[in-house]
Write a protein that holds these residues in place. Sequence first.
Motif, PDB file in Angstrom:
ATOM      1  N   PHE A  48      56.889  29.791  40.557  1.00  0.00           N
ATOM      2  CA  PHE A  48      57.312  29.520  41.943  1.00  0.00           C
ATOM      3  C   PHE A  48      56.096  28.556  42.596  1.00  0.00           C
ATOM      4  O   PHE A  48      56.641  27.554  42.990  1.00  0.00           O
ATOM      5  N   LYS A  52      49.989  44.770  37.889  1.00  0.00           N
ATOM      6  CA  LYS A  52      50.114  46.280  37.479  1.00  0.00           C
ATOM      7  C   LYS A  52      48.745  46.718  36.977  1.00  0.00           C
ATOM      8  O   LYS A  52      48.150  46.001  35.961  1.00  0.00           O
ATOM      9  N   ARG A  80      56.233  41.418  36.338  1.00  0.00           N
ATOM     10  CA  ARG A  80      57.438  40.333  36.377  1.00  0.00           C
ATOM     11  C   ARG A  80      57.348  39.255  37.620  1.00  0.00           C
ATOM     12  O   ARG A  80      57.563  38.083  37.293  1.00  0.00           O
ATOM     13  N   PHE A  81      57.099  40.054  38.539  1.00  0.00           N
ATOM     14  CA  PHE A  81      57.039  39.312  39.900  1.00  0.00           C
ATOM     15  C   PHE A  81      55.983  38.409  39.864  1.00  0.00           C
ATOM     16  O   PHE A  81      56.094  37.322  40.427  1.00  0.00           O
ATOM     17  N   PHE A 132      42.784  45.164  41.306  1.00  0.00           N
ATOM     18  CA  PHE A 132      41.628  45.942  40.483  1.00  0.00           C
ATOM     19  C   PHE A 132      40.967  46.983  41.190  1.00  0.00           C
ATOM     20  O   PHE A 132      40.448  48.071  40.836  1.00  0.00           O
ATOM     21  N   GLU A 134      50.629  49.151  41.604  1.00  0.00           N
ATOM     22  CA  GLU A 134      51.068  47.976  41.847  1.00  0.00           C
ATOM     23  C   GLU A 134      50.501  47.656  43.138  1.00  0.00           C
ATOM     24  O   GLU A 134      51.303  46.668  43.559  1.00  0.00           O
ATOM     25  N   TYR A 135      49.943  48.171  43.986  1.00  0.00           N
ATOM     26  CA  TYR A 135      49.469  47.869  45.129  1.00  0.00           C
ATOM     27  C   TYR A 135      48.933  46.549  45.124  1.00  0.00           C
ATOM     28  O   TYR A 135      48.460  46.072  44.371  1.00  0.00           O
ATOM     29  N   GLY A 136      49.093  46.186  46.401  1.00  0.00           N
ATOM     30  CA  GLY A 136      48.673  44.812  46.788  1.00  0.00           C
ATOM     31  C   GLY A 136      49.945  44.591  47.144  1.00  0.00           C
ATOM     32  O   GLY A 136      50.507  44.580  48.200  1.00  0.00           O
ATOM     33  N   PHE A 137      50.381  43.330  46.061  1.00  0.00           N
ATOM     34  CA  PHE A 137      51.501  42.704  46.460  1.00  0.00           C
ATOM     35  C   PHE A 137      52.649  42.766  45.566  1.00  0.00           C
ATOM     36  O   PHE A 137      53.562  42.117  45.535  1.00  0.00           O
ATOM     37  N   GLY A 138      52.551  43.593  44.678  1.00  0.00           N
ATOM     38  CA  GLY A 138      53.415  43.867  43.670  1.00  0.00           C
ATOM     39  C   GLY A 138      53.218  42.963  42.567  1.00  0.00           C
ATOM     40  O   GLY A 138      54.156  42.603  41.575  1.00  0.00           O
ATOM     41  N   LEU A 165      56.168  25.305  40.888  1.00  0.00           N
ATOM     42  CA  LEU A 165      57.475  24.647  41.461  1.00  0.00           C
ATOM     43  C   LEU A 165      57.202  23.918  42.946  1.00  0.00           C
ATOM     44  O   LEU A 165      57.190  22.910  43.318  1.00  0.00           O
ATOM     45  N   PHE A 209      45.127  32.609  45.789  1.00  0.00           N
ATOM     46  CA  PHE A 209      45.644  33.908  46.463  1.00  0.00           C
ATOM     47  C   PHE A 209      46.050  34.885  45.327  1.00  0.00           C
ATOM     48  O   PHE A 209      45.536  36.182  45.223  1.00  0.00           O
ATOM     49  N   PHE A 255      55.842  34.584  40.387  1.00  0.00           N
ATOM     50  CA  PHE A 255      55.211  33.889  41.537  1.00  0.00           C
ATOM     51  C   PHE A 255      54.536  32.643  41.181  1.00  0.00           C
ATOM     52  O   PHE A 255      54.401  31.700  41.846  1.00  0.00           O
ATOM     53  N   ILE A 277      44.713  34.976  42.515  1.00  0.00           N
ATOM     54  CA  ILE A 277      43.642  35.467  41.645  1.00  0.00           C
ATOM     55  C   ILE A 277      42.935  36.528  42.439  1.00  0.00           C
ATOM     56  O   ILE A 277      42.197  37.448  42.001  1.00  0.00           O
ATOM     57  N   LEU A 316      48.092  29.302  47.043  1.00  0.00           N
ATOM     58  CA  LEU A 316      48.813  30.443  46.510  1.00  0.00           C
ATOM     59  C   LEU A 316      48.385  30.714  45.093  1.00  0.00           C
ATOM     60  O   LEU A 316      47.963  31.963  44.697  1.00  0.00           O
TER      61      LEU A 316
END
Lengths: 715, 341
Positions: free
Chosen positions: B60, B189, B52-53, B95, B182-186, B63, B86, B57, B88, B83
């Motif tokens: 955003f 997943k 969901r984040f 992965f 969810e490693y990386g930046f959340g 935006l 980033f 993102f 991608i 961004l």
Amino acid sequence: MSKQATTSRKGLSSDSTALTLPRKLFFALLLLQLFNVLTLVQQLHPFYLVFALAALVLQWLGYLKTRNHSKRAQASLQALTQAHSTKILPSWLILILAISGSVVIAAAGKSLGLLASMIHLLCFAYSLKLFEISQRKDLYQLVVLGVFVATTSLIFIQSIYFSLLVLALVFANFYLLLNFFSPQRRLASELKLLAKLSIYSLPFAIILFVVFPKLTPFWQVPNVKSAKVGLSDRVKIGDIAQLALSNELAFRVSFENETPSHAQLYWRAMVLDDFDGVSWQQAGQRAGQHHYNRYYGANKENAKPSANVSLIGDAIDYQVIVEPSFQSWLFALDFATTQQGNIGQRDDFALFYRGIISQTTSYQVTSFLEAILAPSLSQQSRATNLQLVTENNPRLLAKAKRLRQRFQNDSELIQQVLTDFNQGRYFYTLQPPPVENNSLDQFYFDTRAGFCEHYASSFTYLMRAAGIPARLVVGYLGGELNPRANYLSVYQRNAHAWAEVWLPNRGWQRVDPTAAVDPERVERGFSNNLLQEHANLSDSFFSMQGLGSMWWYQQVRSQIDALDYQWTRWVIGYTGQQQLQLWAKLRAVFTQRQSLGYGLFFLLTCALLLVYFNLMQDKRHHQDKIIVIYLKTLALLAKYSLAKETAMTAQQFAQKVNRQRPELSASFQAITDSFAAVSYQGLTNQQYAQHLKAANRHYWRLRWRLGLTRLGIKN
Amino acid sequence: MLKHTQKSLWSRLFRPIQVVVAQRVQAWITRRMPQAAHQSINYKNIFIMPTRFGASFLFFTLLLFLLGTNYQNNVIILLSYLLVSFFIVVLHHSFFNLSGLRFRAEQSIQGFVASQVYFPLQVSSDKKRFNIGFSFVLAEKSQSPDVVTMAQLPIGHTCIQVPYRLVRRGQYSLPRVLIASEYGFGLFKTWTSLDFAQQVTAFPKPMSYCWADASNKAASQQTTSSIESYHSSGQAGQDEFYQLQSYQTGEPLSRVAWKHVARGQGWLTKHYQQALSAKLHFDFSSLPQGSTEQRLSWLSFAIKDSADKQLGFSLTLPNQSFSYDNGREHTLKCLTALAKF
């Protein structure tokens, strides 16, 4: 290892897991918040800054308190990894703060302006959010808010250094998330990874930037408010001399081909044709009325019919990048045309931007230096440009009358006035002695010292009094060439005023009385005298004389400036028009040199695919290292006439080596064994590493031995 | 109230569709990722979706793009592209955090119903990986599974004890293990669910004899005597410290030998043993009245307790019987028989 595993009752995916911030993360949070807010420091009200700082300090103190508390409470293993809870203020207090803060910002909205109050609101929310980090999603929100705050600062400043700083800061914000997901990593490795990922994201971003269509604004946004910079649309004598003390950059120009000579670089900004005896301004402005019929599109096609110009001579193309002036004047050489829709042209040939230039803006201009401006003059225009307030300067008026009696010919009269300037002990200076009531008379007959606008004003006045349509033009003269990147920088100190007279058949003619007084000013820029004066007057620490004379300073400055220029030109100034041109060029490459274009495209695609598959490969190449060593060994042995036949198995070949070169056997057998192990056994990583190491060692040993044999040192 | 009816209407309408879809998905997963004791994960069996984040993102970033476009500010536009790019890159990074992991699971697990058991899963990695959660995929959606999260997975082999809560008696195959990160930046997943083709044997939940009822007692004199003897023998036994073993991920912290940890001798756990012996016989048919499950539970308790105290015993079930014996194997055999009963 055991510490790395944590068991939680809830699923991984839930964002609502209660959050505790490790120490490192907490400090990163505070630090990044500080930096994010600092990017906007010039835009933020001091009250808010105090609030934001207080919020950070409060967090800090709260942290210290909980840490001391936990130290006393328990000295167990957990205390070392004591997580910090950010709940410092109760929720109701935060709510009250939020409401009252919003009300204050709303109340101050009038004085702040729309954009500034929105930014204050954003930053305020960002500061408050720090007090409520109880869940993972709060951390997410904080990061996004931080990125937004840092990005907003780019609305105001876009220089290369600031932009790069903000870009770095934006990626630094993601450190929070990275640290959240891998808290055991060391800082250096985290930063390295972050840098790696951001560099990886560069190519695609650049492709998008170049290729993705530049869109026009979707809706009106509140403008950046700031004091006007540069030329004013109302000029009194003495004004431009003030401006000439400023070393600020006004705009930069790069010519497609050759740069015209300095004396040709009269950058027209605006034409002032209404003189009230004291100051010059644009006709019609005094009454507050807008003459919409004086504005046209600036493209070449409609230039002729509307603007009354006959285009002759060669065209020169150039790109101008203006620094924000918070006005709408644009700068161009006469006669300028441009294809850009957001640029218009007045009937006095000045270009203007449809809006306020609140950020660095670039535009492409085609100028016809030899064009005849207004071959015919309308009655109305003639009347405007002959209008005279006679009370203030009776002596000039009388002189004009005398001249008119002496010379019937306009050109001769003009020549005479210029000769007077040249031979009449006039003095060109940045510090003109004050004249009472901006009297031109006093300047012309008494003080005889002035800056360009003194000469231009009195010249124009004389012309009008003599019945020649004339007007004052303000803009910039010249510019400094940066040899590294071949572009002109025009600074505020290059501001200039000159006159224009209308002569039958020749249209508007530029006459610069300054040239008669100080020819060097026109030919090359500031004379040494003037530079000295400039240095004395401008109180900047790095005055032009002091540091300017040091060659290394000049070098460094021109290098930095060139870098900034390239950034401005290719990033800030990259317009939709340039994008279209680029596309056209690409298309031309594809159509004209089809094979070349397709070949390039094909190569690029292949390279990308190759890279991608390399990445996707299941890390198999690890296994292959030993095989590579084995193959290398075979190649090496083949050189010494020990070739492996295809039919032989590895072991058979090893036996053959053993028979023929027993001294090599030990090493080769080891390599063969490793090769066999890799090929036919499943190896653990550790075993694999051992095999690799051994194989490598034996390979070099073998090589060394063979090398010695070859040199005949050893059999 | 309204919400409730809406929900029921919704579920009534879509439940059949959901069931069909779930079945199809299940069949597809089974086909795509067949069961095996040794598995490695790569692009064939890793799923990756924005969280969901991640979705917010992207929104955003859009935006920011609008902000940049409206201000005709190329630097902000460039930043928004960065961004997206980033995003991608992080997709790939997330992965690769899972891709290339190899698993071995060769042990079946067994335990008592209502207890937590740990499924030993050997993971080999060629690089450090972060924040990977292991849990079982449970059929009942209402039950949230226990997750063991490896904040950092070191290079080499690691044995992970995946917690599994036994709810149903019997012998059945273990569900799929969900390996998710969810490693990386959340933003993403990354997950896969693997079937290691292992069995779980859930012994009946041990229930102690708690019959104060006199009639019951009289009806089963014989059993009681054996039970009593068992009880008395049990009372004599004291938990005796047996040995220290190295800590396995997932073992209860209460058994960790903290003194040893503090001395820096590594993570060890204490193991206990009882030393006593008596001849015990457990008979299903001679147990006091109760449901089959209840009786099995009593037997289960008896066997577990005597095994804990290192006592030999024999067991008679209606369909089979086990002669008197001692030891781990015997206990396991008897308990398995109870589980399968």
